[in-house]
Design a protein around this motif. Structure first.
Motif, mmCIF file in Angstrom:
data_model
loop_
_atom_site.group_PDB
_atom_site.id
_atom_site.type_symbol
_atom_site.label_atom_id
_atom_site.label_comp_id
_atom_site.label_asym_id
_atom_site.label_seq_id
_atom_site.Cartn_x
_atom_site.Cartn_y
_atom_site.Cartn_z
ATOM 1 N N ALA A 3 58.924 38.439 63.645
ATOM 2 C CA ALA A 3 57.628 38.965 63.192
ATOM 3 C C ALA A 3 56.573 37.864 63.214
ATOM 4 N N ALA A 4 56.948 36.648 62.823
ATOM 5 C CA ALA A 4 55.987 35.537 62.799
ATOM 6 C C ALA A 4 55.530 35.166 64.210
ATOM 7 N N SER A 5 56.450 35.126 65.168
ATOM 8 C CA SER A 5 56.043 34.758 66.528
ATOM 9 C C SER A 5 55.242 35.877 67.181
ATOM 10 N N ASN A 6 55.552 37.126 66.889
ATOM 11 C CA ASN A 6 54.741 38.234 67.407
ATOM 12 C C ASN A 6 53.325 38.176 66.844
ATOM 13 N N THR A 7 53.216 37.885 65.560
ATOM 14 C CA THR A 7 51.898 37.779 64.931
ATOM 15 C C THR A 7 51.105 36.633 65.555
ATOM 16 N N ALA A 8 51.750 35.497 65.790
ATOM 17 C CA ALA A 8 51.071 34.360 66.420
ATOM 18 C C ALA A 8 50.610 34.726 67.828
ATOM 19 N N ARG A 11 47.611 37.049 67.505
ATOM 20 C CA ARG A 11 46.481 36.232 67.021
ATOM 21 C C ARG A 11 45.838 35.456 68.179
ATOM 22 N N ARG A 12 46.669 34.925 69.065
ATOM 23 C CA ARG A 12 46.138 34.186 70.227
ATOM 24 C C ARG A 12 45.225 35.068 71.081
ATOM 25 N N VAL A 69 38.415 39.765 62.676
ATOM 26 C CA VAL A 69 39.719 40.124 62.123
ATOM 27 C C VAL A 69 39.759 39.731 60.653
ATOM 28 N N GLU A 70 40.220 40.658 59.847
ATOM 29 C CA GLU A 70 40.384 40.396 58.414
ATOM 30 C C GLU A 70 41.833 40.135 58.048
ATOM 31 N N GLY A 71 42.763 40.576 58.887
ATOM 32 C CA GLY A 71 44.162 40.321 58.579
ATOM 33 C C GLY A 71 45.104 40.763 59.674
ATOM 34 N N TYR A 72 46.217 40.040 59.760
ATOM 35 C CA TYR A 72 47.322 40.360 60.665
ATOM 36 C C TYR A 72 48.505 40.751 59.790
ATOM 37 N N HIS A 73 49.132 41.877 60.098
ATOM 38 C CA HIS A 73 50.195 42.407 59.253
ATOM 39 C C HIS A 73 51.389 42.799 60.109
ATOM 40 N N PRO A 74 52.429 41.943 60.147
ATOM 41 C CA PRO A 74 53.619 42.288 60.926
ATOM 42 C C PRO A 74 54.361 43.453 60.282
ATOM 43 N N SER A 75 54.984 44.255 61.121
ATOM 44 C CA SER A 75 55.755 45.401 60.653
ATOM 45 C C SER A 75 57.021 45.495 61.498
ATOM 46 N N GLY A 76 58.133 45.127 60.910
ATOM 47 C CA GLY A 76 59.381 45.133 61.666
ATOM 48 C C GLY A 76 59.399 44.038 62.711
#
Length: 128
Positions: A3-8, A11-12, A69-76
């Motif tokens: 989830a963290a790498s997908n969010t990064a 974000r890129r 963007v106000e926020g990134y929210h990973p889901s699964g």
């Protein structure tokens, strides 16, 4: 991917500010770009070329367009939700347009973007 790498990764894409080379590098070749019906030029676009086609139609209709963007929210393990506002401007008028993007990451690349946005405000500004 985690989830963290997908969010990064997602974000890129936003931090690239529309850089065509970054979009082509990061996204899946079969990317699905699903823009809310009723939104200016709403519909489903395919691949990076489809994204460029979409913005090629939209950008001449406004004086400027920012995405905040106000926020990134990973889901699964494969989804990232992005919440924020568009800031289109035309004829010295600007009004925030709320959006939520649902990104699906597949095989290490963003493969689908599903947009939900305030179509009425966007249409009003584009058509002013």
């Amino acid at each position: 991917m985690s989830a963290a790498s997908n969010t990064a990764l997602v974000r890129r894409l936003y931090e690239a500010g529309g850089d065509a080379a970054v979009i082509q590098e990061l996204t899946s070749a079969d990317l699905v770009w699903d823009v809310t019906p009723g939104f200016p030029y709403g519909g489903v676009y395919h691949g990076a070329e489809g994204v460029f086609d979409y913005f090629g139609k939209l950008m001449p209709q406004v004086d400027s367009w920012r995405t905040e963007v106000e926020g990134y929210h990973p889901s699964g393990d494969d989804r990232v939700f992005v919440v924020g506002h568009y800031r289109p401007a035309k004829n010295d008028v600007s009004e925030p347009v709320r959006f939520i993007h649902e990104w699906t990451v597949s095989e290490g690349k963003p493969a689908r973007m599903y947009q939900a946005a305030d179509s009425a405000v966007a249409q009003r500004l584009v058509n002013s």
